[in-house]
Design a protein around this motif. Structure first.
Motif, mmCIF file in Angstrom:
data_model
loop_
_atom_site.group_PDB
_atom_site.id
_atom_site.type_symbol
_atom_site.label_atom_id
_atom_site.label_comp_id
_atom_site.label_asym_id
_atom_site.label_seq_id
_atom_site.Cartn_x
_atom_site.Cartn_y
_atom_site.Cartn_z
ATOM 1 N N VAL A 36 11.071 -1.672 5.260
ATOM 2 C CA VAL A 36 10.061 -3.088 5.921
ATOM 3 C C VAL A 36 8.991 -2.465 6.243
ATOM 4 O O VAL A 36 9.002 -1.517 6.495
ATOM 5 C CB VAL A 36 10.981 -3.920 6.862
ATOM 6 N N GLU A 37 8.078 -4.042 5.880
ATOM 7 C CA GLU A 37 6.881 -3.443 5.899
ATOM 8 C C GLU A 37 6.018 -3.951 6.912
ATOM 9 O O GLU A 37 6.134 -5.493 7.269
ATOM 10 C CB GLU A 37 6.004 -3.623 5.104
ATOM 11 N N GLY A 38 4.911 -3.446 7.336
ATOM 12 C CA GLY A 38 4.042 -4.321 8.787
ATOM 13 C C GLY A 38 2.650 -3.971 8.424
ATOM 14 O O GLY A 38 2.410 -2.244 7.530
ATOM 15 N N GLN A 39 1.120 -4.563 7.852
ATOM 16 C CA GLN A 39 0.634 -4.303 7.960
ATOM 17 C C GLN A 39 -0.780 -4.742 9.055
ATOM 18 O O GLN A 39 -0.273 -4.961 9.729
ATOM 19 C CB GLN A 39 0.110 -4.499 6.617
ATOM 20 N N ALA A 40 -1.856 -4.046 9.673
ATOM 21 C CA ALA A 40 -2.728 -4.388 10.260
ATOM 22 C C ALA A 40 -3.932 -4.246 9.704
ATOM 23 O O ALA A 40 -4.452 -3.770 8.752
ATOM 24 C CB ALA A 40 -2.815 -3.776 11.482
ATOM 25 N N GLY A 41 -5.625 -4.786 10.251
ATOM 26 C CA GLY A 41 -6.729 -5.356 9.334
ATOM 27 C C GLY A 41 -6.717 -4.663 8.062
ATOM 28 O O GLY A 41 -7.084 -5.097 6.796
ATOM 29 N N GLY A 42 -6.109 -6.349 8.414
ATOM 30 C CA GLY A 42 -6.126 -7.137 6.156
ATOM 31 C C GLY A 42 -5.143 -5.997 5.547
ATOM 32 O O GLY A 42 -5.696 -5.633 4.412
ATOM 33 N N GLY A 43 -4.162 -5.634 5.810
ATOM 34 C CA GLY A 43 -4.191 -4.314 4.811
ATOM 35 C C GLY A 43 -4.665 -2.879 4.870
ATOM 36 O O GLY A 43 -4.097 -1.878 3.825
ATOM 37 N N LEU A 44 -4.874 -2.918 6.435
ATOM 38 C CA LEU A 44 -5.804 -1.356 5.775
ATOM 39 C C LEU A 44 -5.189 -0.326 6.595
ATOM 40 O O LEU A 44 -5.201 0.809 5.955
ATOM 41 C CB LEU A 44 -7.035 -1.534 6.929
ATOM 42 N N VAL A 45 -4.376 -0.263 7.104
ATOM 43 C CA VAL A 45 -2.958 -0.370 7.497
ATOM 44 C C VAL A 45 -2.032 -0.267 7.218
ATOM 45 O O VAL A 45 -1.714 -1.686 8.204
ATOM 46 C CB VAL A 45 -3.703 0.670 9.711
ATOM 47 N N LYS A 46 -1.139 0.275 6.734
ATOM 48 C CA LYS A 46 0.396 -0.161 6.319
ATOM 49 C C LYS A 46 1.190 1.053 7.046
ATOM 50 O O LYS A 46 1.116 2.101 6.916
ATOM 51 C CB LYS A 46 0.751 -0.169 4.802
ATOM 52 N N ALA A 47 2.534 -0.122 7.907
ATOM 53 C CA ALA A 47 3.845 0.735 8.112
ATOM 54 C C ALA A 47 4.337 0.781 7.887
ATOM 55 O O ALA A 47 5.307 -0.803 7.257
ATOM 56 C CB ALA A 47 3.532 0.942 9.835
ATOM 57 N N THR A 48 5.847 1.440 7.691
ATOM 58 C CA THR A 48 6.991 1.307 6.960
ATOM 59 C C THR A 48 8.331 1.927 7.656
ATOM 60 O O THR A 48 7.626 2.957 8.337
ATOM 61 C CB THR A 48 7.286 2.137 4.890
ATOM 62 N N VAL A 49 8.965 0.606 8.166
ATOM 63 C CA VAL A 49 10.254 1.097 8.848
ATOM 64 C C VAL A 49 11.734 0.570 8.106
ATOM 65 O O VAL A 49 11.408 -0.236 7.263
ATOM 66 C CB VAL A 49 10.433 0.599 10.213
#
Length: 115
Positions: A36-49
């Motif tokens: 599952v992915e989450g992002q911040a800053g309009g996609g500047l940082v993406k995390a996958t958990v």
């Protein structure tokens, strides 16, 4: 109490409980394999958990890296991980919610069992 005054079939109740446990374990395994992915800053940082919340990957766009402002980057990382975990929680609720209701969450629990 069962309508008609009969005793519940304990073997049948135990089989139902065992099947629900197996279904729950299978759903938890599936969550652990789902990304599952989450992002911040309009996609500047993406995390996958994983669906169970384990952090697998973190991608940081070079545009987000400012040596004079590491606090903003740290905030973006935290926000992306939180967003990914929120998405994982939603997935958990979707996958495990119906099973939890079957285990007693809906008021139809198995008498004598703590769930």
């Amino acid at each position: 109490m069962i309508p008609g005054g009969g005793q519940p079939n304990m073997q049948q109740l135990l089989q139902q409980a065992q099947k629900m446990q197996q279904d729950l374990a299978a759903a938890q395994e599936e969550l652990a394999r789902t990304e599952v992915e989450g992002q911040a800053g309009g996609g500047l940082v993406k995390a996958t958990v994983t669906g169970s919340g384990e952090l697998l990957a973190l991608v940081i766009d070079p545009k987000a890296v400012d040596p004079d402002d590491t606090e903003t980057l740290a905030d973006l990382v935290v926000a992306a991980v939180q967003a990914a975990n929120e998405n994982a929680q939603a997935l958990q609720q979707q996958k495990l919610g119906p099973l939890a209701q079957g285990l007693g969450g809906g008021g139809t629990g198995i008498p004598g069992l703590p769930f």
